[in-house]
Design a protein around this motif. Structure first.
Motif, short mmCIF file in Angstrom:
data_model
loop_
_atom_site.label_atom_id
_atom_site.label_comp_id
_atom_site.label_asym_id
_atom_site.label_seq_id
_atom_site.Cartn_x
_atom_site.Cartn_y
_atom_site.Cartn_z
N CYS A 21 0.83 -1.21 0.00
CA CYS A 21 0.00 0.00 0.00
C CYS A 21 0.86 1.26 0.00
O CYS A 21 0.53 2.25 -0.67
CB CYS A 21 -0.93 0.00 1.22
N VAL A 22 1.96 1.23 0.75
CA VAL A 22 2.86 2.39 0.78
C VAL A 22 3.44 2.65 -0.60
O VAL A 22 3.47 3.80 -1.07
CB VAL A 22 3.99 2.17 1.81
N ILE A 23 3.92 1.61 -1.24
CA ILE A 23 4.50 1.76 -2.58
C ILE A 23 3.45 2.30 -3.55
O ILE A 23 3.71 3.23 -4.32
CB ILE A 23 5.07 0.43 -3.10
N ALA A 24 2.25 1.72 -3.52
CA ALA A 24 1.18 2.17 -4.41
C ALA A 24 0.83 3.62 -4.16
O ALA A 24 0.67 4.41 -5.11
CB ALA A 24 -0.04 1.28 -4.23
N ALA A 25 0.70 4.01 -2.88
CA ALA A 25 0.34 5.39 -2.56
C ALA A 25 1.42 6.37 -2.98
O ALA A 25 1.12 7.50 -3.38
CB ALA A 25 0.08 5.51 -1.06
N SER A 26 2.68 5.94 -2.92
CA SER A 26 3.78 6.84 -3.31
C SER A 26 3.85 7.04 -4.82
O SER A 26 4.46 8.00 -5.29
CB SER A 26 5.12 6.28 -2.81
N GLU A 27 3.21 6.13 -5.57
CA GLU A 27 3.26 6.21 -7.03
C GLU A 27 1.92 6.57 -7.66
O GLU A 27 1.85 6.80 -8.87
CB GLU A 27 3.73 4.86 -7.60
N ALA A 28 0.86 6.61 -6.88
CA ALA A 28 -0.48 6.83 -7.42
C ALA A 28 -0.64 8.23 -7.99
O ALA A 28 -0.03 9.19 -7.51
CB ALA A 28 -1.52 6.60 -6.32
N THR A 29 -1.48 8.33 -9.02
CA THR A 29 -1.81 9.63 -9.57
C THR A 29 -2.67 10.40 -8.57
O THR A 29 -3.30 9.81 -7.69
CB THR A 29 -2.55 9.48 -10.90
N GLN A 30 -2.68 11.69 -8.69
CA GLN A 30 -3.39 12.55 -7.76
C GLN A 30 -4.86 12.14 -7.62
O GLN A 30 -5.57 11.99 -8.59
CB GLN A 30 -3.34 14.01 -8.23
N GLY A 31 -5.29 11.90 -6.38
CA GLY A 31 -6.68 11.61 -6.10
C GLY A 31 -7.06 10.14 -6.14
O GLY A 31 -8.16 9.78 -5.72
N MET A 32 -6.17 9.27 -6.61
CA MET A 32 -6.52 7.85 -6.70
C MET A 32 -6.57 7.20 -5.32
O MET A 32 -7.43 6.39 -5.04
CB MET A 32 -5.51 7.11 -7.59
N VAL A 33 -5.61 7.56 -4.45
CA VAL A 33 -5.56 7.03 -3.08
C VAL A 33 -5.98 8.12 -2.11
O VAL A 33 -5.40 9.20 -2.07
CB VAL A 33 -4.15 6.51 -2.74
N ARG A 34 -6.99 7.82 -1.31
CA ARG A 34 -7.57 8.79 -0.38
C ARG A 34 -6.88 8.79 0.98
O ARG A 34 -6.89 9.77 1.71
CB ARG A 34 -9.04 8.46 -0.22
N GLY A 35 -6.27 7.68 1.32
CA GLY A 35 -5.56 7.53 2.59
C GLY A 35 -5.04 6.11 2.69
O GLY A 35 -5.45 5.24 1.91
N ILE A 36 -4.13 5.85 3.64
CA ILE A 36 -3.64 4.49 3.84
C ILE A 36 -3.62 4.16 5.32
O ILE A 36 -3.36 5.01 6.16
CB ILE A 36 -2.24 4.25 3.22
N VAL A 37 -3.91 2.90 5.61
CA VAL A 37 -3.89 2.38 6.97
C VAL A 37 -2.91 1.21 6.99
O VAL A 37 -3.07 0.25 6.23
CB VAL A 37 -5.29 1.90 7.42
N LEU A 38 -1.90 1.31 7.86
CA LEU A 38 -0.84 0.32 7.90
C LEU A 38 -0.89 -0.42 9.23
O LEU A 38 -0.76 0.18 10.30
CB LEU A 38 0.53 0.99 7.73
N LEU A 39 -1.07 -1.74 9.16
CA LEU A 39 -1.13 -2.58 10.34
C LEU A 39 0.17 -3.37 10.44
O LEU A 39 0.39 -4.31 9.69
CB LEU A 39 -2.32 -3.54 10.25
N ASN A 40 1.05 -2.94 11.34
CA ASN A 40 2.36 -3.58 11.52
C ASN A 40 3.06 -3.76 10.17
O ASN A 40 3.29 -4.88 9.69
CB ASN A 40 2.21 -4.92 12.24
N CYS A 41 3.42 -2.64 9.57
CA CYS A 41 4.00 -2.62 8.23
C CYS A 41 5.34 -3.35 8.19
O CYS A 41 6.15 -3.25 9.12
CB CYS A 41 4.19 -1.18 7.77
N ALA A 42 5.57 -4.09 7.12
CA ALA A 42 6.84 -4.77 6.91
C ALA A 42 7.89 -3.80 6.38
O ALA A 42 7.57 -2.76 5.80
CB ALA A 42 6.66 -5.93 5.93
N GLY A 43 9.15 -4.17 6.56
CA GLY A 43 10.24 -3.37 6.04
C GLY A 43 10.65 -3.79 4.64
O GLY A 43 11.40 -3.09 3.97
N GLY A 44 10.16 -4.94 4.18
CA GLY A 44 10.49 -5.43 2.85
C GLY A 44 9.79 -6.75 2.61
O GLY A 44 9.10 -7.27 3.48
#
Length: 375
Positions: A184-207
């Motif tokens: 989700c982080v990668i997608a949100a960092s690359e998404a076009t403006q307005g495509m992603v409204r917010g992100i919720v991360l539950l114990n995010c992995a480092g890789g």
């Protein structure tokens, strides 16, 4: 725990977050992709009436070789989830997804080895006010698992972005667990403006795997061991022996119990969600590819690019990505650096908060969602 492979035994020390890349779950079976005359069609083989229960095992995706769990083994809630799945054709592959409810869209993205059904305790609550989508990433659940495929974080993030543009077609909140969070982080960092409204991360992995964590002296000290593990896993006979041992029901249950704070959440449904796909032909191939592959983009370089609201929910009893480990420390520092980030520690909760203690997750998630700017 004496029968678990070294990568799991090492992780039992919370001070050494070796497996920060994933939940304790195992990948589902790879299978060849299937053809369809329509880019989007109902996964009708999961729509099974009561007269077809018993020992029936449902084939999916037009006989791809993947099979659903034996239905009587599952609770009514899980049967409802499996019955309501559909197939989306992506780059020639079949991708399984679920949708329920009305309102602003949410997309749930599972962790390593999990699937749509791992959101079993969240879909009902969230779908009361939102259109809830959930997806099986390529290589997991009931999506295709192409043999010889190189799984990467970048592939999964592109899958998410294409799903947003082709299926949901509205600004969407992404909610992910573990490696699903990083996707989700990668997608949100690359998404076009307005495509992603917010992100919720539950114990995010480092890789995608343990090779992502290199900024801790304890990790650097045992990097040769990681390389040895990779070498061993590339020997198919050794990898098969390890995998067969780990996916034994009692060993799998012990792993799940070790990373869930609320032990009662480790029930028969959860074991079926994880174990049944891991028993199918091809599961070993996906496991090897993911564990030995490149770790993917580092969240440290990605998070400053994410400008949408971010909610971090972190179980404080997680042995895989502990809050006092390198990944946890980085994410816990973000609220003081980025105004769009909020963090809540969930007491007594392990690596999969949404399934471990869904009540605590909903307590923080629902008000945060309600406070987002209107579409």
């Amino acid at each position: 725990m004496a029968h678990l492979p070294a990568i799991f035994l090492l992780q039992k020390s919370p001070a050494i977050p070796l497996l920060s890349f994933c939940s304790p779950l195992f990948p589902s079976l790879p299978s060849s992709s299937t053809s369809s005359s329509s880019p989007l069609h109902t996964l009708s083989t999961y729509r099974i009436g009561n007269v077809r229960l018993g020992a029936f095992r449902a084939k999916i995706a037009a006989g791809s070789g993947s099979v659903a769990p034996t239905l009587p083994e599952l609770s009514g809630g899980l049967k409802d989830i499996y019955k309501c799945c559909s197939i989306w054709r992506w780059k020639g592959y079949s991708v399984n997804f679920f949708v329920k409810g009305t309102g602003p869209p949410l997309l749930l993205v599972h962790g390593f080895g999990a699937s749509i059904a791992h959101w079993r305790r969240n879909i009902g609550v969230l779908s009361e006010n939102y259109t809830v989508y959930a997806i099986d990433l390529l290589g997991f659940g009931s999506s295709d698992k192409p043999l010889g495929f190189s799984y990467t974080m970048e592939v999964w993030s592109q899958l998410i972005l294409d799903f947003l543009s082709e299926i949901i077609k509205k600004p969407t909140v992404l909610i992910g667990n573990s490696v699903g969070s990083l996707t989700c982080v990668i997608a949100a960092s690359e998404a076009t403006q307005g495509m992603v409204r917010g992100i919720v991360l539950l114990n995010c992995a480092g890789g995608m795997n343990n090779k992502a964590i290199v900024d801790d002296w304890r990790i650097r000290l045992i990097l040769p061991l990681f390389w040895l593990i990779d070498l061993l896993l590339k020997q198919r006979s050794i990898a098969s022996a390890i995998f067969e041992n780990v996916k034994k029901r009692e060993n799998l249950k012990n792993i799940l119990l070790s990373v869930y704070g609320n032990k009662e959440s480790v029930d028969e449904d959860l074991i079926a969600i994880i174990k049944n796909p891991a028993d199918d032909v091809g599961a070993l191939d996906a496991f090897i590819s993911i564990v030995t592959g490149p770790p993917g983009p580092n969240p440290v370089s990605l998070m400053p690019k994410v400008t949408v609201p971010v909610l971090l929910l972190w179980g404080d009893k997680d042995p895989f990505t502990p809050i006092d480990g390198p990944v946890g420390k980085y994410f816990s520092s973000l609220p003081s650096q980025l105004s769009n980030v909020n963090l809540y520690l969930l007491e007594g909760v392990g690596h999969c908060p949404h399934d471990d203690r869904p009540d605590l997750v909903h307590e923080k998630l629902l008000p945060w969602l309600a406070a987002l700017p209107a579409l």
